[in-house]
Design a protein around this motif. Structure first.
Motif, PDB file in Angstrom:
ATOM      1  N   PHE A  31       0.933  -0.813  -0.211  1.00 28.66           N
ATOM      2  CA  PHE A  31       0.011  -0.160   0.063  1.00 28.66           C
ATOM      3  C   PHE A  31       0.736   1.048  -0.175  1.00 28.66           C
ATOM      4  O   PHE A  31       0.635   2.049  -1.034  1.00 28.66           O
ATOM      5  N   GLN A  32       2.219   1.574   1.135  1.00 31.23           N
ATOM      6  CA  GLN A  32       2.565   2.580   0.351  1.00 31.23           C
ATOM      7  C   GLN A  32       3.605   3.024   0.005  1.00 31.23           C
ATOM      8  O   GLN A  32       3.790   3.281  -0.538  1.00 31.23           O
ATOM      9  N   MET A  33       3.821   1.651  -0.677  1.00 29.00           N
ATOM     10  CA  MET A  33       4.911   1.810  -2.256  1.00 29.00           C
ATOM     11  C   MET A  33       3.908   2.525  -3.250  1.00 29.00           C
ATOM     12  O   MET A  33       4.510   2.506  -4.038  1.00 29.00           O
ATOM     13  N   LYS A  34       2.993   2.031  -3.264  1.00 30.01           N
ATOM     14  CA  LYS A  34       1.542   2.129  -4.577  1.00 30.01           C
ATOM     15  C   LYS A  34       1.252   3.933  -4.213  1.00 30.01           C
ATOM     16  O   LYS A  34       1.625   4.558  -5.191  1.00 30.01           O
ATOM     17  N   GLU A  35       1.000   3.954  -3.296  1.00 30.37           N
ATOM     18  CA  GLU A  35       1.350   5.912  -2.796  1.00 30.37           C
ATOM     19  C   GLU A  35       2.771   6.580  -3.170  1.00 30.37           C
ATOM     20  O   GLU A  35       2.202   7.010  -3.322  1.00 30.37           O
ATOM     21  N   ALA A  36       4.006   5.800  -2.689  1.00 30.40           N
ATOM     22  CA  ALA A  36       4.855   6.865  -3.047  1.00 30.40           C
ATOM     23  C   ALA A  36       5.229   6.390  -4.815  1.00 30.40           C
ATOM     24  O   ALA A  36       5.675   7.682  -5.454  1.00 30.40           O
ATOM     25  N   TYR A  37       5.296   4.967  -4.995  1.00 27.67           N
ATOM     26  CA  TYR A  37       4.653   5.398  -6.997  1.00 27.67           C
ATOM     27  C   TYR A  37       4.204   6.643  -7.447  1.00 27.67           C
ATOM     28  O   TYR A  37       4.982   7.282  -8.566  1.00 27.67           O
ATOM     29  N   LEU A  38       2.785   6.632  -7.316  1.00 29.02           N
ATOM     30  CA  LEU A  38       1.766   7.726  -7.496  1.00 29.02           C
ATOM     31  C   LEU A  38       2.625   8.889  -7.512  1.00 29.02           C
ATOM     32  O   LEU A  38       2.624   9.956  -8.391  1.00 29.02           O
ATOM     33  N   MET A  39       2.709   9.149  -6.363  1.00 26.00           N
ATOM     34  CA  MET A  39       3.691  10.866  -5.851  1.00 26.00           C
ATOM     35  C   MET A  39       4.891  10.980  -6.331  1.00 26.00           C
ATOM     36  O   MET A  39       5.322  11.970  -7.004  1.00 26.00           O
ATOM     37  N   GLN A  40       5.637   9.794  -6.420  1.00 27.30           N
ATOM     38  CA  GLN A  40       7.358  10.280  -7.198  1.00 27.30           C
ATOM     39  C   GLN A  40       7.205  10.433  -8.932  1.00 27.30           C
ATOM     40  O   GLN A  40       7.916  10.859  -9.337  1.00 27.30           O
ATOM     41  N   TYR A  41       6.097   9.818  -9.635  1.00 22.30           N
ATOM     42  CA  TYR A  41       6.259   9.218 -10.547  1.00 22.30           C
ATOM     43  C   TYR A  41       4.989   9.387 -11.884  1.00 22.30           C
ATOM     44  O   TYR A  41       4.573   9.714 -12.755  1.00 22.30           O
ATOM     45  N   ASP A  42       4.061  10.067 -10.552  1.00 24.34           N
ATOM     46  CA  ASP A  42       2.717  10.718 -11.235  1.00 24.34           C
ATOM     47  C   ASP A  42       2.019   9.279 -11.957  1.00 24.34           C
ATOM     48  O   ASP A  42       1.338   9.818 -13.132  1.00 24.34           O
ATOM     49  N   SER A  43       2.223   8.249 -11.964  1.00 24.10           N
ATOM     50  CA  SER A  43       2.237   6.758 -12.684  1.00 24.10           C
ATOM     51  C   SER A  43       1.314   6.121 -11.456  1.00 24.10           C
ATOM     52  O   SER A  43       1.202   5.838 -10.495  1.00 24.10           O
ATOM     53  N   ASP A  44      -0.011   4.866 -11.797  1.00 26.57           N
ATOM     54  CA  ASP A  44      -0.128   4.605 -11.524  1.00 26.57           C
ATOM     55  C   ASP A  44       0.346   3.308 -11.603  1.00 26.57           C
ATOM     56  O   ASP A  44       0.543   2.495 -12.781  1.00 26.57           O
ATOM     57  N   LEU A  45       1.198   2.666 -10.439  1.00 23.11           N
ATOM     58  CA  LEU A  45       1.444   1.013 -10.081  1.00 23.11           C
ATOM     59  C   LEU A  45       1.333   0.211 -10.919  1.00 23.11           C
ATOM     60  O   LEU A  45       1.746  -0.382 -12.251  1.00 23.11           O
ATOM     61  N   LEU A  46      -0.614  -0.517 -10.664  1.00 26.62           N
ATOM     62  CA  LEU A  46      -0.977  -1.412 -11.827  1.00 26.62           C
ATOM     63  C   LEU A  46      -1.048  -1.186 -13.069  1.00 26.62           C
ATOM     64  O   LEU A  46      -1.014  -2.067 -13.645  1.00 26.62           O
ATOM     65  N   GLN A  47      -1.264   0.022 -13.015  1.00 26.59           N
ATOM     66  CA  GLN A  47      -1.641   0.008 -15.157  1.00 26.59           C
ATOM     67  C   GLN A  47       0.281   0.248 -15.740  1.00 26.59           C
ATOM     68  O   GLN A  47       0.056  -0.502 -16.213  1.00 26.59           O
TER      69      GLN A  47
END
Length: 324
Positions: A125-141
Motif C-alpha cells: 500500500f505504501q509503495m503504491k502511494e509513493a509510486y504515484l507521488m514520485q512518478y505521477d503514475s499508477d503502479l498497476l497500470q
C-alpha cells in the motif's frame, strides 16, 4: 511465518544522534575539491533511514540544497547508487526500483519478483502511494503495460495488497491443495489462474497448511511441482512467493548468491537487496547465506567489489557483527 526466533537487521538508530552535526560533516565532505567518501560512508551507513531523512532536512536548512541532488552530482558509478539509495524511505525506494525496472530498456523482471513477492499488504500500500507521488503514475497500470500473460496477472494480484492476514481454515486447505495439484497436472489457463489466486490471496498461515496437504496428496514439495510444471518468469514468481512465505531470509540469501556468483556480481540486485533488507532482516540473511553456501556474505562482497563501493556495501552488511 519465519522459522527464526527473531528478525534482525544490520542497521539501527545511532545513539546520541545529531542531524545538524551530521549534515555539516556531509556538507564538508561534498563541498571540498576532493570528495571525502569515507565520511559519507561513516555517516550514511551508520544511521537508520529515519535519521538519514532528518539529516537531509538539516542539510537543506543549512545549505539550501538537496542532499540527494548533491550526492548524484558529486559521486559516480555504483558508489553513487549506494549512497543515493540509502536516502530513500523504504516505500519510496521500492517505488524507485519498480519504476526503473519497468521504464528502462527492457523490463527487469527479477526486480518485480523480488519486491512484489516479499512485501506485506501494508508495505505494498505504501509503495503504491509513493509510486504515484514520485512518478505521477499508477503502479498497476504500469505493470499491466510492461508485462504480459500469467506473469502479469500474478504480479497485478500481488500489487493489490489484499492477502488475507492470520486467517486459517484446515478444511479449505485440503481443497486448495487439490486445486494446486490439478493445476500442476492440467496447466490450462484457468488452472494457472486458480493457482496464482491461491498463492497471492491466502494468508501465510493458510498456505503453510495448504502446502502440507499438497505434499500428502502428491508426495511432492510444492516448489518441485511448480518447477516441473511451469517455466519462465511465471514459474520464478510462483516459486518466489512460496519461498518468501516459508523463510524470506533464505529467499534473499539465495537471490544474493545468484546475483554475486551466477550473474557476475549483478550490482543493481546486490544494492537493492542489501539496502531494502538492512533494517529488516539482513543479519538473518547473512546467517542463511553462510549456512547454505559455506562462505560469508561479507567474504563474497570483499572478493567481488572494490574501493569505496566495497567499503559501503560491507558497512551496510556488517552491522555490529563482522563475520568474514
Amino acid at each position: 511465518m519465519y522459522s527464526m526466533n527473531y528478525i534482525q537487521g544490520t542497521i539501527f538508530p545511532a545513539p546520541s544522534f545529531d542531524p545538524v552535526m551530521d549534515a555539516q560533516m556531509l556538507g564538508g565532505a561534498l563541498q571540498g575539491t576532493d570528495c571525502d567518501k569515507d565520511v559519507l560512508i561513516d555517516v550514511l551507513t551508520q544511521r537508520c533511514n529515519a535519521q538519514r531523512l532528518m539529516i537531509a532536512e538539516a542539510y537543506r536548512n543549512i545549505y539550501g540544497r538537496d542532499l540527494i541532488t548533491d550526492l548524484k552530482e558529486t559521486l559516480s558509478h555504483h558508489f553513487k547508487e549506494v549512497m543515493v539509495s540509502l536516502m530513500y524511505p523504504p516505500a519510496s525506494f521500492d517505488a524507485h526500483e519498480l519504476w526503473h525496472a519497468m521504464k528502462g530498456a527492457g523490463t527487469e523482471e527479477n526486480c518485480l519478483i523480488d519486491i512484489l513477492a516479499s512485501r506485506s499488504n501494508e508495505e505494498i500500500f505504501q509503495m503504491k502511494e509513493a509510486y504515484l507521488m514520485q512518478y505521477d503514475s499508477d503502479l498497476l497500470q504500469d505493470i499491466y503495460s510492461e508485462t504480459s500473460g500469467h506473469f502479469r496477472d500474478t504480479l497485478m494480484n500481488l500489487a493489490q495488497g489484499t492477502r488475507q492476514e492470520g486467517y486459517m481454515d484446515p478444511a479449505m486447505a485440503a481443497q486448495d491443495a487439490m486445486v494446486l495439484w490439478e493445476a500442476c497436472q492440467q496447466k490450462t489457463g484457468e488452472h494457472k489462474n486458480m493457482l496464482q489466486m491461491i498463492l497471492c490471496n491466502k494468508s501465510y498461515q493458510q498456505l503453510w497448511m495448504v502446502f502440507q496437504e499438497f505434499q500428502n496428496i502428491s508426495g511432492q514439495d510444492i516448489v518441485d511441482a511448480i518447477t516441473e510444471c511451469y517455466d519462465g518468469y511465471f514459474q520464478e514468481l510462483l516459486v518466489a512467493i512460496v519461498l518468501c512465505m516459508r523463510d524470506k531470509a533464505s529467499y534473499f540469501a539465495y537471490r544474493l548468491y545468484n546475483a554475486i556468483h551466477e550473474l557476475g556480481f549483478h550490482n543493481k540486485t546486490v544494492i537493492r537487496i542489501l539496502i531494502s533488507r538492512s533494517e529488516r532482516d539482513l543479519m538473518n540473511i547473512r546467517q542463511r547465506y553462510k549456512e547454505r553456501y559455506g562462505k560469508s556474505l561479507l567474504h563474497d562482497i570483499k572478493h567481488f567489489a572494490s574501493g569505496h563501493y566495497e567499503s559501503a556495501l560491507l558497512a551496510i552488511t556488517a552491522g555490529d557483527a563482522e563475520d568474514y
